[in-house]
Design an enzyme around this catalytic site. Sequence first.
Site, PDB file in Angstrom:
ATOM      1  N   ASP A   1      -1.424  -0.532   6.368  1.00 34.58           N
ATOM      2  CA  ASP A   1      -1.542   0.006   7.726  1.00 34.58           C
ATOM      3  C   ASP A   1      -2.921   0.562   8.060  1.00 34.58           C
ATOM      4  O   ASP A   1      -3.170   0.944   9.200  1.00 34.58           O
ATOM      5  CB  ASP A   1      -0.500   1.108   7.950  1.00 34.58           C
ATOM      6  CG  ASP A   1      -0.808   2.364   7.141  1.00 34.58           C
ATOM      7  OD1 ASP A   1      -1.389   2.234   6.043  1.00 34.58           O
ATOM      8  OD2 ASP A   1      -0.474   3.474   7.595  1.00 34.58           O
TER       9      ASP A   1
ATOM     10  N   ASP B   1       0.858  -1.181   0.000  1.00 29.44           N
ATOM     11  CA  ASP B   1       0.000   0.000   0.000  1.00 29.44           C
ATOM     12  C   ASP B   1       0.901   1.240   0.000  1.00 29.44           C
ATOM     13  O   ASP B   1       1.991   1.215   0.570  1.00 29.44           O
ATOM     14  CB  ASP B   1      -0.889  -0.017   1.246  1.00 29.44           C
ATOM     15  CG  ASP B   1      -1.794   1.199   1.322  1.00 29.44           C
ATOM     16  OD1 ASP B   1      -2.556   1.418   0.365  1.00 29.44           O
ATOM     17  OD2 ASP B   1      -1.725   1.932   2.321  1.00 29.44           O
TER      18      ASP B   1
END
Length: 385
Positions: A272, A73
């Site tokens: 996250d 990501d």
Amino acid sequence: MASLGWYFLAGQSLSFSLSIFIAVLVIACPCALGLATPTAIMVGTGKGAENGILIKSGQALEAAYQLDAVVLDKTGTITAGRPSLTDLEAFGDLPRAELLRLVASGEQHSEHPLARALLATAEEEGVILSPVSDFQSISGRGLRARVEERTILIGNEALMADYQVDASQAQQRLRALSHQGKTVMLLAVDGCLAGLLAVADTIKENSPVAIRQLQELGLEVLMLTGDRQETAAAIAQMVGIKQVIAGVLPDGKADAVKRLQERGKKVAMVGDGINDAPALVQAEVGIAIGSGTDVAIESADIVLMHSELQDVVKAIQLSQATIKNIKENLFWAFAYNTLGIPVAMGLLHLFGGPLLNPMLAGLAMSLSSVSVVANALRLNRFKAK
């Protein structure tokens, strides 16, 4: 069977046959085989914890050894996750200060990292926020709210298209800023385009090095982001990533991982945020950045407490070292049984050699277990390359 053969076929005494029986029984004890895997996994996970890598299960450690691809990501993983406002341009009569006030007022109830960047700028410039009503967060697009009887939209082109806002005059600047690796948002007030905002996030210092190390391990590295293709491509070029999956909606990240798996890839997902949680679960190995949300940490198989991308490399290398250690343990345990059982059965005695005493067989069995444990403890000397 060996003891019966010695007793009935070779005519040996009962005590001799019982000695053979006990020696074979003792030396064939599979203690070393039983210790081979759990001891290595225990030491491996302990070594990971020492390095700030929390591995939740032995299955995760084994799966990390089999990986083909790593999906990263962008925000908070490759970048620091602390974006700042770099550009604020008007496309109407509203001055910059008024644009910032409307945007910051609209974003004050949002939990998105970009909202925090806008609010930080407003605070630095002493902007007084106005009350907000009818706040609506639109996943993957932006938000809609009312500020002082004005309806404002803050988000991407898809949001503007949904509300029939003409954003054509912003296209040139939007592309130019995107090519610089900035995330661009549009502002509409009462159905008309009013401004453009660009936010940039700094790349973590160690991200390019970590990505290169992952590629050197033979892994396919991809970046996953909801940004425009131009923005994503610019960030990817900075860190050395060749494959980018851009424009992904929050609920589409798990689907992106699934498509890779359908191509036969064993995938690790590193993220996250709350939106990363489904993808972390979908992947063979979910890796959460320790500074991320509780949902992401709970969903992951491995948690990186130092929030550094290089710890992904360490986790994979630790997995490889642990699996190698397990294979060594199993080899020596099998080799011990393969060599020891014929000796216990009296093979050497057939050719005039010694007979294995049951007490020596017990000692040999203990030493095999000790050797397996000692080999597993060698993982304590593990250091990432």
